[in-house]
Motif scaffolding. Structure first.
Motif, PDB file in Angstrom:
ATOM      1  N   GLU A   3      -6.040  -8.820  46.815  1.00  0.00           N
ATOM      2  CA  GLU A   3      -5.433 -10.170  46.450  1.00  0.00           C
ATOM      3  C   GLU A   3      -4.335 -10.255  47.376  1.00  0.00           C
ATOM      4  OE1 GLU A   3      -4.501 -13.759  44.556  1.00  0.00           O
ATOM      5  OE2 GLU A   3      -5.560 -12.349  43.707  1.00  0.00           O
ATOM      6  N   TYR A  27      -8.830 -19.575  45.728  1.00  0.00           N
ATOM      7  CA  TYR A  27      -9.207 -20.059  44.224  1.00  0.00           C
ATOM      8  C   TYR A  27      -7.901 -20.346  43.566  1.00  0.00           C
ATOM      9  CZ  TYR A  27      -6.986 -15.594  42.442  1.00  0.00           C
ATOM     10  OH  TYR A  27      -6.020 -14.586  42.248  1.00  0.00           O
ATOM     11  N   SER A  28      -8.237 -20.696  42.254  1.00  0.00           N
ATOM     12  CA  SER A  28      -7.225 -20.901  41.075  1.00  0.00           C
ATOM     13  C   SER A  28      -7.749 -20.411  39.930  1.00  0.00           C
ATOM     14  CB  SER A  28      -6.838 -22.522  40.947  1.00  0.00           C
ATOM     15  OG  SER A  28      -6.013 -22.748  40.011  1.00  0.00           O
ATOM     16  N   PRO A  29      -6.818 -19.795  39.060  1.00  0.00           N
ATOM     17  CA  PRO A  29      -7.226 -19.217  37.704  1.00  0.00           C
ATOM     18  C   PRO A  29      -7.634 -20.382  36.747  1.00  0.00           C
ATOM     19  CG  PRO A  29      -5.003 -17.924  38.628  1.00  0.00           C
ATOM     20  CD  PRO A  29      -5.512 -19.274  39.511  1.00  0.00           C
ATOM     21  N   LYS A  55      -8.713 -12.603  48.757  1.00  0.00           N
ATOM     22  CA  LYS A  55      -8.507 -13.732  47.826  1.00  0.00           C
ATOM     23  C   LYS A  55      -7.373 -14.204  47.885  1.00  0.00           C
ATOM     24  CE  LYS A  55      -8.456 -11.200  43.618  1.00  0.00           C
ATOM     25  NZ  LYS A  55      -9.157 -11.149  42.249  1.00  0.00           N
ATOM     26  N   ASN A  57      -4.367 -16.901  45.883  1.00  0.00           N
ATOM     27  CA  ASN A  57      -4.200 -17.632  44.653  1.00  0.00           C
ATOM     28  C   ASN A  57      -3.605 -19.043  45.101  1.00  0.00           C
ATOM     29  OD1 ASN A  57      -3.181 -18.893  42.300  1.00  0.00           O
ATOM     30  ND2 ASN A  57      -3.182 -16.981  41.208  1.00  0.00           N
ATOM     31  N   GLU A  60      -0.229 -19.805  43.276  1.00  0.00           N
ATOM     32  CA  GLU A  60       0.958 -18.691  43.690  1.00  0.00           C
ATOM     33  C   GLU A  60       1.182 -19.200  45.065  1.00  0.00           C
ATOM     34  OE1 GLU A  60       0.078 -14.692  42.860  1.00  0.00           O
ATOM     35  OE2 GLU A  60      -0.151 -15.022  40.775  1.00  0.00           O
TER      36      GLU A  60
END
Length: 161
Positions: A3, A27-29, A55, A57, A60
């Motif tokens: 991450e 990506y996005s959770p 990765k 986020n 964030e």
């Protein structure tokens, strides 16, 4: 998959990768497509230990993603050595073959690719506006290690690949 915690960390990882292929997963959770696709990408990562998977986020790090012009998720960028960014695309579980095709085309070990380029100049300029981007070039002695996904660093705890 490591991450990324900042734009600076991403730039350092790309420079430290040498001629190895680096796949960056944006990506996005909260993204259903990202959650469904993630296990498949992890399987591909396990089958390709010579490729570095990172990765980012989106939630964030919106300024980092905006600086790299990532506006749709899930989104992937492939980088390699002196070539810099070799491809970028979005895909879903229905179009996972697009990811597999890119791995087949850009995967494998290259030798004598020249010095690592990392991010393109235009990308670095856009990222300069990120408040967490205080880039300093990595030490020349940095060597990639699976325990330090971005090269060895003093005082940095080991991260799982």
């Amino acid at each position: 998959m490591a991450e990324m915690g900042s734009a600076q960390e991403l730039a350092e990882c790309l420079l430290a990768a040498g001629d190895r292929l680096v796949v960056v997963d944006f990506y996005s959770p909260g993204c259903g497509g990202c959650r469904v696709l993630h296990p498949k990408i992890c399987q591909i990562a396990e089958k390709n230990p010579d490729v570095i998977f990172l990765k980012v986020n989106y939630e964030e790090h919106p300024s980092l993603c905006a600086g790299l012009r990532v506006h749709v998720l899930p989104f992937f960028r492939f980088y390699r050595g002196a070539a810099g960014r070799v491809c970028s695309f979005s895909c879903t579980t229905a179009t996972i073959n697009k990811f597999r095709d890119a791995m087949a085309k850009h995967g494998g070990v290259m030798s004598d690719a020249g010095p690592s380029k990392g991010l393109e100049d235009s990308e670095l300029l856009r990222l300069a506006s990120c408040r967490d981007f205080l880039f300093t070039p990595p030490r020349r002695s940095a060597v990639f290690s699976p325990f330090y996904p971005c090269g060895e660093r003093e005082g940095t705890p080991a991260l799982a690949p």
